[in-house]
Design an enzyme around this catalytic site. Sequence first.
Site, PDB file in Angstrom:
ATOM      1  N   ASP A 149      -1.570  36.375  25.108  1.00 29.61           N
ATOM      2  CA  ASP A 149      -0.504  37.250  25.621  1.00 29.61           C
ATOM      3  C   ASP A 149      -0.784  37.621  27.074  1.00 29.61           C
ATOM      4  O   ASP A 149      -0.937  38.789  27.428  1.00 29.61           O
ATOM      5  CB  ASP A 149      -0.381  38.490  24.747  1.00 29.61           C
ATOM      6  N   ASP A 176       1.845  33.041  23.914  1.00 33.23           N
ATOM      7  CA  ASP A 176       2.456  33.928  24.905  1.00 33.23           C
ATOM      8  C   ASP A 176       1.752  33.791  26.245  1.00 33.23           C
ATOM      9  O   ASP A 176       0.865  34.583  26.604  1.00 33.23           O
ATOM     10  CB  ASP A 176       2.472  35.382  24.427  1.00 33.23           C
ATOM     11  N   TYR A 179       5.388  34.637  29.706  1.00 30.52           N
ATOM     12  CA  TYR A 179       6.442  35.630  29.520  1.00 30.52           C
ATOM     13  C   TYR A 179       7.627  35.319  30.427  1.00 30.52           C
ATOM     14  O   TYR A 179       8.201  36.195  31.066  1.00 30.52           O
ATOM     15  CB  TYR A 179       5.906  37.045  29.775  1.00 30.52           C
ATOM     16  N   HIS A 292      -0.697  32.326  16.713  1.00 31.87           N
ATOM     17  CA  HIS A 292      -0.208  33.470  17.486  1.00 31.87           C
ATOM     18  C   HIS A 292      -0.112  34.765  16.674  1.00 31.87           C
ATOM     19  O   HIS A 292      -0.600  35.810  17.102  1.00 31.87           O
ATOM     20  CB  HIS A 292       1.153  33.152  18.106  1.00 31.87           C
ATOM     21  N   HIS A 302       4.046  44.693  14.932  1.00 33.19           N
ATOM     22  CA  HIS A 302       4.148  43.387  14.261  1.00 33.19           C
ATOM     23  C   HIS A 302       3.502  43.387  12.872  1.00 33.19           C
ATOM     24  O   HIS A 302       2.989  42.368  12.420  1.00 33.19           O
ATOM     25  CB  HIS A 302       3.540  42.282  15.133  1.00 33.19           C
ATOM     26  N   VAL A 330      -0.176  40.910  18.828  1.00 32.83           N
ATOM     27  CA  VAL A 330      -0.384  42.355  18.912  1.00 32.83           C
ATOM     28  C   VAL A 330      -1.157  42.653  20.193  1.00 32.83           C
ATOM     29  O   VAL A 330      -2.243  42.106  20.409  1.00 32.83           O
ATOM     30  CB  VAL A 330      -1.160  42.879  17.687  1.00 32.83           C
TER      31      VAL A 330
END
Length: 438
Positions: A149, A176, A179, A292, A302, A330
């Site tokens: 992320d 991720d 973005y 993921h 989540h 998360v």
Amino acid sequence: MEPNLLLPLTMAILMIIAAAATVTADYIRPPPRKTLHFPWDPKPSSLPQQVHISLAGDKHLRISWITGDKSSPSVVEYGTSPGSYSSRAKGESTSYKYLLYSSGKIHHTVIGPLEHGTIYFYRCGGQGPEFQLKTPPSQLPVTFAVAGDMGQTGWTKSTLDHIDQCKYDVHMLPGDLAYADYFQRRWDTFGELVQPLASGRPWMVTEGNHEEENIPLFKDGFQSYNARWKMPFEESGSSSNLYYSFEVAGVHVIMLGSFADYDEYSDQYSWLKADLSKVDRDRTPWLLVLFHVPWYNTNYAHQGEGDRMMAAMEPLLYAAGVDIMLAGHVHAYERSKRVYSGKSDPCGAVHITIGDGGNKEGLAQKYKSPSPEWSIFREASFGHGELKMINSTHAFWSWHRNDDDEPVRSDQVWITSLVSSGCVAEKSHELRKILMAP
């Protein structure tokens, strides 16, 4: 207990609790950081940009880059001395359109065979700057940097700076990346942001929800991701770039797709069974899995989203003796005991959630309380992980919080392999039974 001993013991306990409370209170979380600004910087259309490398089978690497010049060749020259290229490889290219956006020419060229643990110098497209990479070692020890992320914020930059200080061999990213979220220019700026690191060490990624960019009835999902970040799915016998495997030193790594079909009748499940049937735990004693959406998560964010995938795949991966599973999604950090079927199990996997690379959405700061017995450490901070596979029996995991602008080591643990504990041999019959099932 004697009354004269009770008071000193009580006072000692209260002092320990007070000290712990003081340490917690001393940490003040800094405010969120803004999305990075990338001013328009026109470059020659033939200049290689967004250069990144990935593993592509035994002793081979894939070099990926983008040019604005559609006639630029997908050629990589490389060698072990600066400015002297003894080898040359030609690859493939692609491009895509997304609404009003047209990508540049996306090049993917596989080079090799390469020597392990060796520095190579290379140039893309026959011109432009010289890059330098180092191939992973042939045997243990090997070190992975892990951060999911990522995004493109000030925290992302801090995470990348800290990873750059780590003497790692391969970066693993459980989904991720940019973005971009439909704004394709953000794919380009992310490529520019990570190029200093991703051009020098292999980056192995799997998809997250922010890669999907699906427009129903108009645009299929993962088009941009698949075009830009080609992983060794073909080399590992997969039919999809959304799931694949690779081996490095004494480690077999499986990258699963949380957003590809995963039930027992799916192509991904069939591929996973086939891949596990080829794993040689004598040659690769460590077995890691990345995806993921986490399966074990005590954060309110989540919550339960990985349950169906876990129900479908956990029995197979448990029977295979997976040592560690890493996930993102998360935006916080959490580490579990060895766990299976919702409770501690000495033959289960250690689950680590590390979706805290620096994304723009901020941290997921609310955890369920009390925490279940299998949750060992959890903290809502940005950071990265380092996984050092020392030998066939022991690995050292550490998580480095970067909220202080310093890579503070906030969690660490030694992990013993399931091969050395006897769990893999114990479950071999169970694994064969699952693999042979139609």
